[in-house]
Write a protein that holds these residues in place. Structure first.
Motif, PDB file in Angstrom:
ATOM      1  N   UNK A   1       0.840  -1.204   0.000  1.00  0.00           N
ATOM      2  CA  UNK A   1       0.000   0.000   0.000  1.00  0.00           C
ATOM      3  C   UNK A   1       0.873   1.252   0.000  1.00  0.00           C
ATOM      4  N   UNK A   2       0.302   2.345  -0.455  1.00  0.00           N
ATOM      5  CA  UNK A   2       0.980   3.637  -0.442  1.00  0.00           C
ATOM      6  C   UNK A   2      -0.061   4.742  -0.402  1.00  0.00           C
ATOM      7  N   UNK A   3       0.386   5.935  -0.086  1.00  0.00           N
ATOM      8  CA  UNK A   3      -0.501   7.100  -0.039  1.00  0.00           C
ATOM      9  C   UNK A   3      -0.386   7.867  -1.346  1.00  0.00           C
ATOM     10  N   UNK A   4      -1.516   8.355  -1.832  1.00  0.00           N
ATOM     11  CA  UNK A   4      -1.572   9.182  -3.036  1.00  0.00           C
ATOM     12  C   UNK A   4      -2.135  10.547  -2.674  1.00  0.00           C
ATOM     13  N   UNK A   5      -1.367  11.599  -2.961  1.00  0.00           N
ATOM     14  CA  UNK A   5      -1.881  12.967  -2.886  1.00  0.00           C
ATOM     15  C   UNK A   5      -2.323  13.363  -4.293  1.00  0.00           C
ATOM     16  N   UNK A   6      -3.588  13.698  -4.434  1.00  0.00           N
ATOM     17  CA  UNK A   6      -4.157  14.006  -5.755  1.00  0.00           C
ATOM     18  C   UNK A   6      -4.610  15.470  -5.783  1.00  0.00           C
ATOM     19  N   UNK A   7      -3.878  16.286  -6.536  1.00  0.00           N
ATOM     20  CA  UNK A   7      -4.195  17.706  -6.689  1.00  0.00           C
ATOM     21  C   UNK A   7      -4.994  17.900  -7.972  1.00  0.00           C
ATOM     22  N   UNK A   8      -6.154  18.569  -7.859  1.00  0.00           N
ATOM     23  CA  UNK A   8      -7.053  18.727  -8.998  1.00  0.00           C
ATOM     24  C   UNK A   8      -7.410  20.192  -9.189  1.00  0.00           C
ATOM     25  N   UNK A   9      -7.266  20.670 -10.433  1.00  0.00           N
ATOM     26  CA  UNK A   9      -7.541  22.066 -10.758  1.00  0.00           C
ATOM     27  C   UNK A   9      -8.992  22.244 -11.175  1.00  0.00           C
ATOM     28  N   UNK A  10      -9.620  23.309 -10.672  1.00  0.00           N
ATOM     29  CA  UNK A  10     -10.983  23.638 -11.046  1.00  0.00           C
ATOM     30  C   UNK A  10     -10.987  24.245 -12.458  1.00  0.00           C
ATOM     31  N   UNK A  11     -11.795  23.679 -13.327  1.00  0.00           N
ATOM     32  CA  UNK A  11     -11.914  24.152 -14.712  1.00  0.00           C
ATOM     33  C   UNK A  11     -10.555  24.193 -15.403  1.00  0.00           C
ATOM     34  N   UNK A  12      -9.733  23.187 -15.154  1.00  0.00           N
ATOM     35  CA  UNK A  12      -8.414  23.106 -15.777  1.00  0.00           C
ATOM     36  C   UNK A  12      -7.908  21.679 -15.783  1.00  0.00           C
ATOM     37  N   UNK A  13      -6.732  21.497 -16.385  1.00  0.00           N
ATOM     38  CA  UNK A  13      -6.177  20.144 -16.521  1.00  0.00           C
ATOM     39  C   UNK A  13      -4.777  20.022 -15.934  1.00  0.00           C
ATOM     40  N   UNK A  14      -4.373  20.976 -15.122  1.00  0.00           N
ATOM     41  CA  UNK A  14      -3.058  20.887 -14.483  1.00  0.00           C
ATOM     42  C   UNK A  14      -3.185  20.083 -13.185  1.00  0.00           C
ATOM     43  N   UNK A  15      -3.468  18.799 -13.338  1.00  0.00           N
ATOM     44  CA  UNK A  15      -3.668  17.904 -12.211  1.00  0.00           C
ATOM     45  C   UNK A  15      -2.370  17.155 -11.910  1.00  0.00           C
ATOM     46  N   UNK A  16      -2.155  16.859 -10.631  1.00  0.00           N
ATOM     47  CA  UNK A  16      -0.900  16.225 -10.205  1.00  0.00           C
ATOM     48  C   UNK A  16      -1.209  15.109  -9.215  1.00  0.00           C
ATOM     49  N   UNK A  17      -0.472  14.001  -9.344  1.00  0.00           N
ATOM     50  CA  UNK A  17      -0.529  12.923  -8.365  1.00  0.00           C
ATOM     51  C   UNK A  17       0.861  12.697  -7.775  1.00  0.00           C
ATOM     52  N   UNK A  18       0.900  12.643  -6.457  1.00  0.00           N
ATOM     53  CA  UNK A  18       2.158  12.440  -5.745  1.00  0.00           C
ATOM     54  C   UNK A  18       2.045  11.145  -4.944  1.00  0.00           C
ATOM     55  N   UNK A  19       2.963  10.202  -5.196  1.00  0.00           N
ATOM     56  CA  UNK A  19       2.921   8.892  -4.556  1.00  0.00           C
ATOM     57  C   UNK A  19       3.924   8.836  -3.408  1.00  0.00           C
ATOM     58  N   UNK A  20       3.459   8.334  -2.254  1.00  0.00           N
ATOM     59  CA  UNK A  20       4.272   8.311  -1.037  1.00  0.00           C
ATOM     60  C   UNK A  20       4.381   6.876  -0.540  1.00  0.00           C
ATOM     61  N   UNK A  21       5.583   6.381  -0.430  1.00  0.00           N
ATOM     62  CA  UNK A  21       5.822   5.001  -0.025  1.00  0.00           C
ATOM     63  C   UNK A  21       5.360   4.746   1.407  1.00  0.00           C
ATOM     64  N   UNK A  22       4.978   3.494   1.675  1.00  0.00           N
ATOM     65  CA  UNK A  22       4.562   3.096   3.017  1.00  0.00           C
ATOM     66  C   UNK A  22       5.680   3.306   4.037  1.00  0.00           C
ATOM     67  N   UNK A  23       6.943   3.277   3.591  1.00  0.00           N
ATOM     68  CA  UNK A  23       8.071   3.419   4.508  1.00  0.00           C
ATOM     69  C   UNK A  23       8.040   4.771   5.216  1.00  0.00           C
ATOM     70  N   UNK A  24       7.647   5.819   4.501  1.00  0.00           N
ATOM     71  CA  UNK A  24       7.640   7.166   5.084  1.00  0.00           C
ATOM     72  C   UNK A  24       6.414   7.382   5.960  1.00  0.00           C
ATOM     73  N   UNK A  25       5.319   6.669   5.657  1.00  0.00           N
ATOM     74  CA  UNK A  25       4.128   6.750   6.512  1.00  0.00           C
ATOM     75  C   UNK A  25       4.407   6.055   7.843  1.00  0.00           C
ATOM     76  N   UNK A  26       5.093   4.930   7.787  1.00  0.00           N
ATOM     77  CA  UNK A  26       5.360   4.140   8.989  1.00  0.00           C
ATOM     78  C   UNK A  26       6.516   4.685   9.831  1.00  0.00           C
ATOM     79  N   UNK A  27       7.287   5.600   9.268  1.00  0.00           N
ATOM     80  CA  UNK A  27       8.429   6.190   9.991  1.00  0.00           C
ATOM     81  C   UNK A  27       8.405   7.713   9.871  1.00  0.00           C
TER      82      UNK A  27
END
Length: 276
Positions: free
Chosen positions: A248-274
């Motif tokens: 498992x991992x964490x996903x930060x999903x940034x979404x633009x209103x009325x636009x397409x400059x969307x970004x996904x940031x993936x975070x490993x379980x190692x950093x969540x657990x430590x």
């Protein structure tokens, strides 16, 4: 692991009862021996003000003692909070030769308690705008983290001049604090539609698939609705404490209103657990 420090001023202004000025004791430590501090109640949190001092204690199972070590450098301070809310504060200094390795701390050394006095009934009834203690704590601790500026240095994604960055993950009490930065280097303002935090599970088997489960923050601090051109904003999501397995991992999903400059940031379980 880097430690986190609430300054004495913040503690006094947010949690402590009115106190007379205390003269802090000095504890000496070095890098070749462990200096043990024994407290009247189990340690819930221990914080040093500088990276050349390290205070270690059992984060999983509360115990009565912690160990202090130091590298050569300027003096700093140590803040310890017991399970019952009692607060202890000391000046810490490096010293090559130590004459004392064990400190037995009495309750009388406490400089106060983080739990504020209950307001009298009249104030409680008339204070319609008052907020609960948890929210008040989240606000103050988030403000402290935004002032501190500590970086993981790994998690950055960009799209057409818009940069999403995870600055830090901090564990405190029963919550995880995600310190997030958005920088707009484009020529257009960025209208934020949403920024979601989800847990993604990678399904095993012949037909591999991904499943995402949205996690609702219990508190959002300074979340913007717009990021102007050449503006950098920093804010915090406070989440209930959780840990992840290696699939498992964490996903930060940034979404633009009325636009397409969307970004996904993936975070490993190692950093969540430590976290920090």
């Amino acid at each position: 692991m880097k430690q986190i420090l609430f300054t004495l001023i913040v503690l006094i202004s947010t949690f402590l009862e009115a106190q007379t000025t205390e003269i802090l004791d000095t504890i000496y430590a070095n890098d070749s021996k462990n200096v043990a501090l024994f407290f009247p109640e189990p340690i819930r949190q221990g914080i040093t003000g500088s990276e050349n001092f390290v205070f270690t204690y059992n984060r999983e199972k509360e115990q009565y003692f912690g160990l202090l070590q130091a590298q050569p450098g300027k003096e700093s301070n140590l803040l310890v909070i017991n399970r019952n809310g009692s607060i202890f504060s000391y000046i810490v200094r490096y010293k090559a030769q130590l004459s004392k390795l064990n400190y037995f701390v009495p309750l009388s050394n406490s400089i106060g308690n983080e739990k504020p006095k209950l307001a009298d009934s009249i104030q409680t009834e008339t204070s319609e705008k008052s907020i609960d203690n948890d929210t008040y704590y989240y606000q103050k601790f988030c403000s402290y983290l935004l002032d501190r500026r500590q970086y993981l240095g790994r998690f950055t994604r960009r799209n057409d001049g818009v940069i999403l960055r995870l600055e830090n993950i901090v564990f405190d009490k029963e919550e995880l604090y995600f310190v997030i930065q958005i920088r707009n280097n484009s020529t257009l303002d960025y209208d934020l539609n949403f920024l979601n935090l989800s847990i993604e599970t990678r399904q095993k088997g012949k037909k591999k698939s991904l499943q995402r489960l949205y996690q609702e923050p219990i508190f959002k601090h300074h979340l913007p609705s717009k990021i102007a051109v050449n503006e950098t904003v920093r804010f915090i999501y406070v989440m209930p404490k959780f840990s992840l397995s290696n699939d498992r991992r964490v996903i930060l999903e940034l979404n633009e209103k009325a636009g397409e400059r969307n970004i996904e940031l993936k975070i490993s379980h190692k950093y969540i657990n430590n976290p920090n």
